[in-house]
Design a protein around this motif. Sequence first.
Motif, PDB file in Angstrom:
ATOM      1  N   ARG A   1      40.240  35.090 -25.354  1.00 10.28           N
ATOM      2  CA  ARG A   1      41.289  35.071 -24.130  1.00 10.28           C
ATOM      3  C   ARG A   1      40.625  33.655 -23.433  1.00 10.28           C
ATOM      4  NH1 ARG A   1      43.326  39.305 -25.382  1.00 10.28           N
ATOM      5  NH2 ARG A   1      43.883  40.700 -23.570  1.00 10.28           N
ATOM      6  N   GLU A   2      40.720  32.410 -24.422  1.00  6.53           N
ATOM      7  CA  GLU A   2      40.246  30.700 -24.059  1.00  6.53           C
ATOM      8  C   GLU A   2      41.975  30.920 -23.447  1.00  6.53           C
ATOM      9  OE1 GLU A   2      37.256  29.037 -27.423  1.00  6.53           O
ATOM     10  OE2 GLU A   2      39.472  28.878 -28.109  1.00  6.53           O
ATOM     11  N   ALA A   3      42.448  31.265 -23.779  1.00  3.24           N
ATOM     12  CA  ALA A   3      43.668  30.547 -23.407  1.00  3.24           C
ATOM     13  C   ALA A   3      45.043  31.870 -23.077  1.00  3.24           C
ATOM     14  CB  ALA A   3      44.851  29.281 -23.738  1.00  3.24           C
ATOM     15  N   ASP A   4      46.201  31.775 -22.111  1.00  2.63           N
ATOM     16  CA  ASP A   4      46.871  32.616 -22.320  1.00  2.63           C
ATOM     17  C   ASP A   4      47.939  32.708 -23.215  1.00  2.63           C
ATOM     18  OD1 ASP A   4      45.919  34.031 -19.507  1.00  2.63           O
ATOM     19  OD2 ASP A   4      46.524  31.865 -18.723  1.00  2.63           O
ATOM     20  N   LEU A   5      48.182  31.378 -24.472  1.00  4.23           N
ATOM     21  CA  LEU A   5      49.338  31.576 -25.006  1.00  4.23           C
ATOM     22  C   LEU A   5      48.815  30.392 -25.692  1.00  4.23           C
ATOM     23  CD1 LEU A   5      51.319  29.244 -24.482  1.00  4.23           C
ATOM     24  CD2 LEU A   5      51.950  30.686 -23.515  1.00  4.23           C
ATOM     25  N   ALA A   6      49.536  29.576 -27.360  1.00  6.38           N
ATOM     26  CA  ALA A   6      48.670  28.874 -27.779  1.00  6.38           C
ATOM     27  C   ALA A   6      49.899  28.108 -28.755  1.00  6.38           C
ATOM     28  CB  ALA A   6      47.349  29.187 -28.958  1.00  6.38           C
ATOM     29  N   ILE A   7      49.666  26.755 -28.979  1.00 11.19           N
ATOM     30  CA  ILE A   7      50.661  26.360 -29.712  1.00 11.19           C
ATOM     31  C   ILE A   7      49.590  26.028 -31.219  1.00 11.19           C
ATOM     32  CG2 ILE A   7      52.018  23.986 -29.965  1.00 11.19           C
ATOM     33  CD1 ILE A   7      52.471  24.541 -26.932  1.00 11.19           C
ATOM     34  N   THR A   8      50.677  26.143 -31.895  1.00 11.78           N
ATOM     35  CA  THR A   8      49.590  25.944 -33.242  1.00 11.78           C
ATOM     36  C   THR A   8      49.835  25.109 -34.403  1.00 11.78           C
ATOM     37  OG1 THR A   8      49.899  28.280 -34.345  1.00 11.78           O
ATOM     38  CG2 THR A   8      47.868  28.410 -32.723  1.00 11.78           C
ATOM     39  N   VAL A   9      49.825  24.856 -35.131  1.00 13.10           N
ATOM     40  CA  VAL A   9      50.040  24.076 -36.680  1.00 13.10           C
ATOM     41  C   VAL A   9      50.585  24.991 -38.159  1.00 13.10           C
ATOM     42  CG1 VAL A   9      49.882  22.109 -35.903  1.00 13.10           C
ATOM     43  CG2 VAL A   9      48.140  23.745 -37.373  1.00 13.10           C
ATOM     44  N   SER A  10      49.461  25.993 -37.910  1.00 12.46           N
ATOM     45  CA  SER A  10      49.975  27.530 -38.422  1.00 12.46           C
ATOM     46  C   SER A  10      50.528  28.654 -37.546  1.00 12.46           C
ATOM     47  CB  SER A  10      48.446  27.668 -39.381  1.00 12.46           C
ATOM     48  OG  SER A  10      48.450  26.395 -40.201  1.00 12.46           O
ATOM     49  N   ARG A  11      51.313  29.211 -38.740  1.00 12.00           N
ATOM     50  CA  ARG A  11      51.626  31.012 -37.940  1.00 12.00           C
ATOM     51  C   ARG A  11      50.132  31.651 -38.507  1.00 12.00           C
ATOM     52  NH1 ARG A  11      56.715  34.802 -40.346  1.00 12.00           N
ATOM     53  NH2 ARG A  11      56.455  36.289 -39.084  1.00 12.00           N
ATOM     54  N   PRO A  12      50.406  32.379 -37.397  1.00 15.97           N
ATOM     55  CA  PRO A  12      48.338  33.402 -37.069  1.00 15.97           C
ATOM     56  C   PRO A  12      48.342  34.543 -38.432  1.00 15.97           C
ATOM     57  CG  PRO A  12      50.410  34.153 -35.297  1.00 15.97           C
ATOM     58  CD  PRO A  12      50.770  33.007 -35.918  1.00 15.97           C
ATOM     59  N   LYS A  13      47.474  34.662 -38.432  1.00 15.37           N
ATOM     60  CA  LYS A  13      47.278  35.274 -39.787  1.00 15.37           C
ATOM     61  C   LYS A  13      46.841  36.483 -39.390  1.00 15.37           C
ATOM     62  CE  LYS A  13      46.722  31.752 -43.047  1.00 15.37           C
ATOM     63  NZ  LYS A  13      46.794  30.329 -42.179  1.00 15.37           N
ATOM     64  N   THR A  14      46.976  37.501 -37.820  1.00 13.78           N
ATOM     65  CA  THR A  14      46.587  38.553 -37.344  1.00 13.78           C
ATOM     66  C   THR A  14      47.466  39.218 -36.864  1.00 13.78           C
ATOM     67  OG1 THR A  14      44.684  39.707 -36.259  1.00 13.78           O
ATOM     68  CG2 THR A  14      45.016  37.141 -35.625  1.00 13.78           C
ATOM     69  N   ASP A  15      47.238  40.344 -37.073  1.00 11.48           N
ATOM     70  CA  ASP A  15      48.137  41.209 -36.485  1.00 11.48           C
ATOM     71  C   ASP A  15      48.182  41.127 -35.199  1.00 11.48           C
ATOM     72  OD1 ASP A  15      49.151  42.008 -38.813  1.00 11.48           O
ATOM     73  OD2 ASP A  15      48.449  43.782 -39.467  1.00 11.48           O
ATOM     74  N   ARG A  16      46.810  40.960 -34.531  1.00 14.89           N
ATOM     75  CA  ARG A  16      46.986  41.050 -33.410  1.00 14.89           C
ATOM     76  C   ARG A  16      47.454  39.794 -32.473  1.00 14.89           C
ATOM     77  NH1 ARG A  16      40.919  41.899 -32.059  1.00 14.89           N
ATOM     78  NH2 ARG A  16      41.444  41.995 -30.277  1.00 14.89           N
ATOM     79  N   LEU A  17      47.981  39.264 -32.982  1.00 13.31           N
ATOM     80  CA  LEU A  17      48.532  38.036 -32.580  1.00 13.31           C
ATOM     81  C   LEU A  17      50.229  37.856 -33.052  1.00 13.31           C
ATOM     82  CD1 LEU A  17      46.038  34.957 -32.884  1.00 13.31           C
ATOM     83  CD2 LEU A  17      46.271  36.436 -30.934  1.00 13.31           C
ATOM     84  N   HIS A  18      50.729  37.233 -32.157  1.00 17.74           N
ATOM     85  CA  HIS A  18      51.958  37.043 -32.522  1.00 17.74           C
ATOM     86  C   HIS A  18      52.702  35.273 -32.657  1.00 17.74           C
ATOM     87  CE1 HIS A  18      56.925  37.444 -32.639  1.00 17.74           C
ATOM     88  NE2 HIS A  18      56.929  36.503 -31.621  1.00 17.74           N
ATOM     89  N   GLY A  19      53.267  34.867 -33.796  1.00 14.25           N
ATOM     90  CA  GLY A  19      53.869  33.736 -33.917  1.00 14.25           C
ATOM     91  C   GLY A  19      55.395  33.497 -34.148  1.00 14.25           C
ATOM     92  N   GLU A  20      55.717  32.211 -33.130  1.00  9.13           N
ATOM     93  CA  GLU A  20      57.493  32.213 -32.976  1.00  9.13           C
ATOM     94  C   GLU A  20      57.431  31.154 -33.553  1.00  9.13           C
ATOM     95  OE1 GLU A  20      60.644  31.566 -29.863  1.00  9.13           O
ATOM     96  OE2 GLU A  20      59.201  32.738 -29.281  1.00  9.13           O
ATOM     97  N   ARG A  21      58.755  30.513 -34.660  1.00  7.28           N
ATOM     98  CA  ARG A  21      58.388  29.444 -34.593  1.00  7.28           C
ATOM     99  C   ARG A  21      59.404  28.323 -33.783  1.00  7.28           C
ATOM    100  NH1 ARG A  21      59.485  27.506 -40.563  1.00  7.28           N
ATOM    101  NH2 ARG A  21      59.829  25.780 -40.349  1.00  7.28           N
ATOM    102  N   LEU A  22      58.433  27.091 -33.698  1.00 14.10           N
ATOM    103  CA  LEU A  22      58.877  26.659 -32.083  1.00 14.10           C
ATOM    104  C   LEU A  22      60.011  25.985 -32.464  1.00 14.10           C
ATOM    105  CD1 LEU A  22      58.005  26.516 -29.658  1.00 14.10           C
ATOM    106  CD2 LEU A  22      56.226  25.014 -29.212  1.00 14.10           C
ATOM    107  N   SER A  23      59.335  25.006 -32.872  1.00  7.36           N
ATOM    108  CA  SER A  23      60.150  23.139 -33.751  1.00  7.36           C
ATOM    109  C   SER A  23      59.177  22.959 -34.707  1.00  7.36           C
ATOM    110  CB  SER A  23      59.906  22.266 -32.374  1.00  7.36           C
ATOM    111  OG  SER A  23      60.833  21.149 -33.076  1.00  7.36           O
TER     112      SER A  23
END
Length: 300
Positions: free
Chosen positions: A136-158
């Motif tokens: 819970r460091e943040a409510d959401l994150a912008i990352t440069v790789s797709r998350p690799k855990t089922d506990r997180l959801h990654g949506e292709r942003l741009s």
Amino acid sequence: MNWDDMRVFLATARAESLTAARGTLRLDPATIARRITRLEEAAGAALFLKSPQGYRLTEAGLRLLAHAEEAETALSRGIGALSGSAEQLGGTIRIGAPDGCATYLLPQVCARIAEAHPDLDLQILALPRIVNLSRREADLAITVSRPKTDRLHGERLSDYKLSLAASRAFLAAHGVPKSVSDLKDMRMIGYIPDMIFDAELDYLSALGVTRVPLASTSVSVQLQMARAGGGLAVVHDFALPTAPELTRVLPGDVALTRTFWLTTHAGPKDARLDRITGLLRDGIRDEIARLEAMPVARNP
């Protein structure tokens, strides 16, 4: 058990130490320890393995963690349903992002959102590492790789583009490289090699560069080094409009594309976070398109 005890449990589990949990809970470590002991007595089981190195969850603690996070999510959705039903958004949202995005994209996007929603507080957490949503460091994150855990959801942003660039003064003094192979003899600017936190950021290795005389964990620092005439750097195309001293080098040979991912906790989001996610998604896509369309000089 009550929800206040669950807050203490969750903060300690995520921080893995009483001292680190203090910042989240605003309680002194002795009070946190007493609350944990009380919770363990109520549960009839040890929830943490305690040592000078910190607090690590036991098997019982891991089982409780899953249920506590479900309760936390449900509570958040309930609160969000109330605040999200109104047109105006409020409360606090913390966004984790790599510093390139945090420096050159999010300020404009967040300013526009804040103008439309004056009761909403937006916090940008810019770190030279992956933001830990599980803690819970943040409510959401912008990352440069797709998350690799089922506990997180990654949506292709741009997608976004990067180019090799240098100041005109540097190129006048040191010459313009004619090919990628010439880069091994040029002064390069990039990340500190052993502190690259994501393989997607290892631009220079792909170009055959083995030495980085000027390095930083921050892309904005790298850009300033290039503006000062320090050498050649791989820079975001959306940052180039802020650096009129720079010109693209070898544009036909070095034209990289990477992807931003919008990462959130898996499962349903509350209405408020869902709306904010949509605003960020649209805003960042529009801002990348706007900045990348701005003219930038090529090498002389």
